[in-house]
Write a protein that holds these residues in place. Structure first.
Motif, PDB file in Angstrom:
ATOM      1  N   SER A   1       0.938  -0.971  -0.440  1.00 27.84           N
ATOM      2  CA  SER A   1       0.066   0.401   0.200  1.00 27.84           C
ATOM      3  C   SER A   1       0.809   1.127   0.283  1.00 27.84           C
ATOM      4  N   PHE A   2      -0.186   2.186  -0.444  1.00 27.57           N
ATOM      5  CA  PHE A   2       1.020   3.230  -1.263  1.00 27.57           C
ATOM      6  C   PHE A   2       0.572   4.571   0.217  1.00 27.57           C
ATOM      7  N   LEU A   3       1.033   5.492   0.631  1.00 24.87           N
ATOM      8  CA  LEU A   3      -0.220   6.701   1.665  1.00 24.87           C
ATOM      9  C   LEU A   3       1.043   7.677   1.137  1.00 24.87           C
ATOM     10  N   ASN A   4       0.380   8.588   1.734  1.00 31.74           N
ATOM     11  CA  ASN A   4       0.253  10.178   1.430  1.00 31.74           C
ATOM     12  C   ASN A   4      -0.028  10.963   2.325  1.00 31.74           C
ATOM     13  N   ASN A   5       0.555  11.581   3.611  1.00 33.27           N
ATOM     14  CA  ASN A   5      -0.330  12.204   5.056  1.00 33.27           C
ATOM     15  C   ASN A   5      -1.259  10.841   5.249  1.00 33.27           C
ATOM     16  N   ASP A   6      -0.731   9.616   5.012  1.00 35.33           N
ATOM     17  CA  ASP A   6      -2.240   8.531   6.487  1.00 35.33           C
ATOM     18  C   ASP A   6      -2.865   7.896   4.938  1.00 35.33           C
ATOM     19  N   THR A   7      -3.289   8.983   3.521  1.00 37.46           N
ATOM     20  CA  THR A   7      -4.276   8.826   2.943  1.00 37.46           C
ATOM     21  C   THR A   7      -4.090   7.891   1.780  1.00 37.46           C
ATOM     22  N   VAL A   8      -4.651   6.385   1.957  1.00 32.49           N
ATOM     23  CA  VAL A   8      -3.757   4.786   1.140  1.00 32.49           C
ATOM     24  C   VAL A   8      -4.173   5.990  -0.386  1.00 32.49           C
ATOM     25  N   PHE A   9      -3.352   6.199  -1.236  1.00 32.04           N
ATOM     26  CA  PHE A   9      -3.558   6.069  -2.940  1.00 32.04           C
ATOM     27  C   PHE A   9      -3.861   4.895  -3.395  1.00 32.04           C
ATOM     28  N   GLY A  10      -2.898   4.139  -3.368  1.00 28.33           N
ATOM     29  CA  GLY A  10      -2.119   3.154  -4.310  1.00 28.33           C
ATOM     30  C   GLY A  10      -1.708   1.467  -3.990  1.00 28.33           C
ATOM     31  N   GLU A  11      -2.558   0.544  -4.045  1.00 28.49           N
ATOM     32  CA  GLU A  11      -1.813  -0.894  -3.605  1.00 28.49           C
ATOM     33  C   GLU A  11      -1.411  -1.469  -4.934  1.00 28.49           C
ATOM     34  N   VAL A  12      -0.427  -2.056  -4.614  1.00 30.08           N
ATOM     35  CA  VAL A  12       0.523  -3.308  -5.663  1.00 30.08           C
ATOM     36  C   VAL A  12       0.772  -4.743  -5.478  1.00 30.08           C
ATOM     37  N   LEU A  13       0.664  -5.321  -6.467  1.00 29.40           N
ATOM     38  CA  LEU A  13       1.011  -7.398  -5.613  1.00 29.40           C
ATOM     39  C   LEU A  13       2.983  -6.577  -6.246  1.00 29.40           C
ATOM     40  N   THR A  14       3.187  -7.202  -5.578  1.00 32.01           N
ATOM     41  CA  THR A  14       5.020  -7.325  -6.287  1.00 32.01           C
ATOM     42  C   THR A  14       5.482  -8.648  -6.885  1.00 32.01           C
ATOM     43  N   ASN A  15       5.668  -8.290  -8.216  1.00 33.83           N
ATOM     44  CA  ASN A  15       5.513  -9.500  -9.382  1.00 33.83           C
ATOM     45  C   ASN A  15       7.091 -10.687  -8.870  1.00 33.83           C
ATOM     46  N   GLY A  16       7.757 -11.434  -9.770  1.00 31.60           N
ATOM     47  CA  GLY A  16       8.292 -12.454  -9.660  1.00 31.60           C
ATOM     48  C   GLY A  16       9.586 -12.155  -8.879  1.00 31.60           C
ATOM     49  N   SER A  17       9.873 -10.795  -9.217  1.00 35.82           N
ATOM     50  CA  SER A  17      11.071 -10.473  -8.512  1.00 35.82           C
ATOM     51  C   SER A  17      11.190  -9.552  -7.511  1.00 35.82           C
ATOM     52  N   GLY A  18       9.833  -9.148  -6.723  1.00 36.40           N
ATOM     53  CA  GLY A  18       9.709  -9.051  -5.843  1.00 36.40           C
ATOM     54  C   GLY A  18      10.155  -7.658  -5.432  1.00 36.40           C
ATOM     55  N   ASN A  19       9.146  -6.830  -7.277  1.00 41.23           N
ATOM     56  CA  ASN A  19       9.415  -5.654  -7.188  1.00 41.23           C
ATOM     57  C   ASN A  19       7.731  -5.579  -7.722  1.00 41.23           C
ATOM     58  N   ALA A  20       7.068  -3.881  -7.287  1.00 40.86           N
ATOM     59  CA  ALA A  20       6.263  -3.040  -7.310  1.00 40.86           C
ATOM     60  C   ALA A  20       6.701  -1.808  -7.341  1.00 40.86           C
ATOM     61  N   GLU A  21       5.236  -1.232  -8.550  1.00 43.38           N
ATOM     62  CA  GLU A  21       5.922  -0.239  -8.795  1.00 43.38           C
ATOM     63  C   GLU A  21       4.305   0.467  -9.159  1.00 43.38           C
ATOM     64  N   PHE A  22       4.270   1.588  -8.230  1.00 45.25           N
ATOM     65  CA  PHE A  22       3.490   2.518  -9.138  1.00 45.25           C
ATOM     66  C   PHE A  22       3.263   3.731  -9.970  1.00 45.25           C
ATOM     67  N   VAL A  23       2.446   4.861 -10.264  1.00 40.98           N
ATOM     68  CA  VAL A  23       2.524   5.552 -11.000  1.00 40.98           C
ATOM     69  C   VAL A  23       1.530   6.645 -10.679  1.00 40.98           C
ATOM     70  N   ILE A  24       2.559   7.663  -9.591  1.00 36.35           N
ATOM     71  CA  ILE A  24       1.193   8.634  -9.405  1.00 36.35           C
ATOM     72  C   ILE A  24       0.719   9.372 -10.835  1.00 36.35           C
ATOM     73  N   PRO A  25      -0.875   9.410 -10.249  1.00 37.15           N
ATOM     74  CA  PRO A  25      -1.661  10.263 -11.444  1.00 37.15           C
ATOM     75  C   PRO A  25      -1.108  11.412 -11.015  1.00 37.15           C
ATOM     76  N   LEU A  26      -0.782  11.948 -12.284  1.00 41.74           N
ATOM     77  CA  LEU A  26      -1.126  13.530 -12.530  1.00 41.74           C
ATOM     78  C   LEU A  26      -1.913  14.845 -11.409  1.00 41.74           C
ATOM     79  N   ASP A  27      -3.193  14.232 -12.003  1.00 42.86           N
ATOM     80  CA  ASP A  27      -3.952  15.046 -11.122  1.00 42.86           C
ATOM     81  C   ASP A  27      -4.134  14.909  -9.837  1.00 42.86           C
ATOM     82  N   TYR A  28      -3.727  13.750  -9.342  1.00 40.19           N
ATOM     83  CA  TYR A  28      -4.055  13.423  -7.811  1.00 40.19           C
ATOM     84  C   TYR A  28      -2.724  14.457  -6.277  1.00 40.19           C
ATOM     85  N   PRO A  29      -4.065  14.648  -5.866  1.00 44.13           N
ATOM     86  CA  PRO A  29      -3.974  16.065  -4.964  1.00 44.13           C
ATOM     87  C   PRO A  29      -3.265  15.499  -4.226  1.00 44.13           C
TER      88      PRO A  29
END
Length: 290
Positions: free
Chosen positions: A72-100
């Motif tokens: 889970s990815f948070l900004n100021n204690d607010t969750v704004f994204g969740e991603v599962l790690t892949n086979g290499s143990g990596n998780a990547e989340f692109v923050i939406p440009l319009d997210y406040p």
């Protein structure tokens, strides 16, 4: 007296048996994995803000990736994204440009990557405080001198503010990593010119990618600009190998000679095997005739 001794003996055996069962149960229960989380931030050429997590289990002999973990990815204690790690143990989340995104008083934004834990893996989290920065790059060439001009500014209420006295690097990508080819320190106006080497290999046409980058910066994280250019040294096609004793192509006479010798050896093996079968067959016929 004998009854008292017998009672103590039975009690001791029961206590020992119970302790043995408890110890075996503790040994059978596998401990949870204590994961290692690597949390990084990247702002790429397209101004995408990317949060990256790598989850691994570090053992005495290796680092094992942990796939299928929900981050889970948070900004100021607010969750704004969740991603599962892949086979290499990596998780990547692109923050939406319009997210406040919420920005602190010092101009930084706090990001948290959190794994809540499960039946096999312990919970863990990591935090980054990132100050937004805008990076520009211009490639110039004058009288054969190649220069990379970089300019960094930070947004503010009064407009862009130059970033001064910070180190910035120039890279070119290689197969598994980035190769540093230059470094410089930003001047008071937020700019720096870094000379580009003349001996960096490119593709067959001399093309390569130049990267200006804040690399793992304590305030900005990773911020980069990329541009394709023809500043590389053209790759020279290797001359065709010729047959010799010291090359990968053996001389034909050696191949023919070795083939004849191998045929002779395997021919002898075949003859011996056939002869053994004939001897056995003749022995069985002779035994039946008797």
């Amino acid at each position: 007296m004998s009854k008292t001794i017998l009672k103590y003996t039975v009690l001791t055996l029961l206590i020992g048996f119970s302790a043995g069962l408890s110890l075996n149960a503790m040994q059978d229960e596998s401990p949870k994995i204590s994961p290692y989380m690597l949390f990084t931030y990247l702002k790429n050429t397209d101004s995408q803000r990317i949060l990256q997590v790598r989850m691994t289990n570090i053992t005495q002999t290796s680092e094992v990736p942990l796939p299928g973990l929900n981050i889970s990815f948070l900004n100021n204690d607010t969750v704004f994204g969740e991603v599962l790690t892949n086979g290499s143990g990596n998780a990547e989340f692109v923050i939406p440009l319009d997210y406040p995104l919420i920005t602190g008083e010092d101009g930084s934004r706090t990001f948290v990557a959190r794994f809540a834990g499960d039946s096999l893996t312990e919970a863990t989290e990591s935090e980054l405080a990132i100050t937004d920065v805008n990076l520009e790059m211009v490639l110039t060439e004058d009288e054969g001198k190649k220069m990379v001009l970089l300019k960094a500014t930070m947004p503010s209420a009064d407009g862009p503010v130059p970033v001064a006295s910070e180190e910035i690097l120039v890279f070119v990508p290689r197969t598994f990593s980035l190769l540093p080819v230059g470094t410089g320190t930003l001047e008071a106006d937020g700019t720096v010119q870094i000379p580009f080497p003349d001996d960096i290999p490119g593709d067959k046409d001399g093309n390569l990618t130049v990267i200006g980058r804040f690399n793992d910066h304590y305030l900005f994280g990773n911020v980069e600009m990329r541009e394709e250019t023809h500043w590389g040294v053209p790759a020279v096609k290797a001359p065709p190998a010729y047959r010799s004793l010291w090359s990968t192509l053996a001389p034909r006479w050696m191949i023919v000679t070795l083939s004849i010798m191998l045929l002779g050896v395997w021919g002898h093996y075949t003859f011996v095997v056939i002869s053994l079968f004939r001897i056995r067959k003749d022995g069985l016929k002779h035994k039946k005739s008797e």
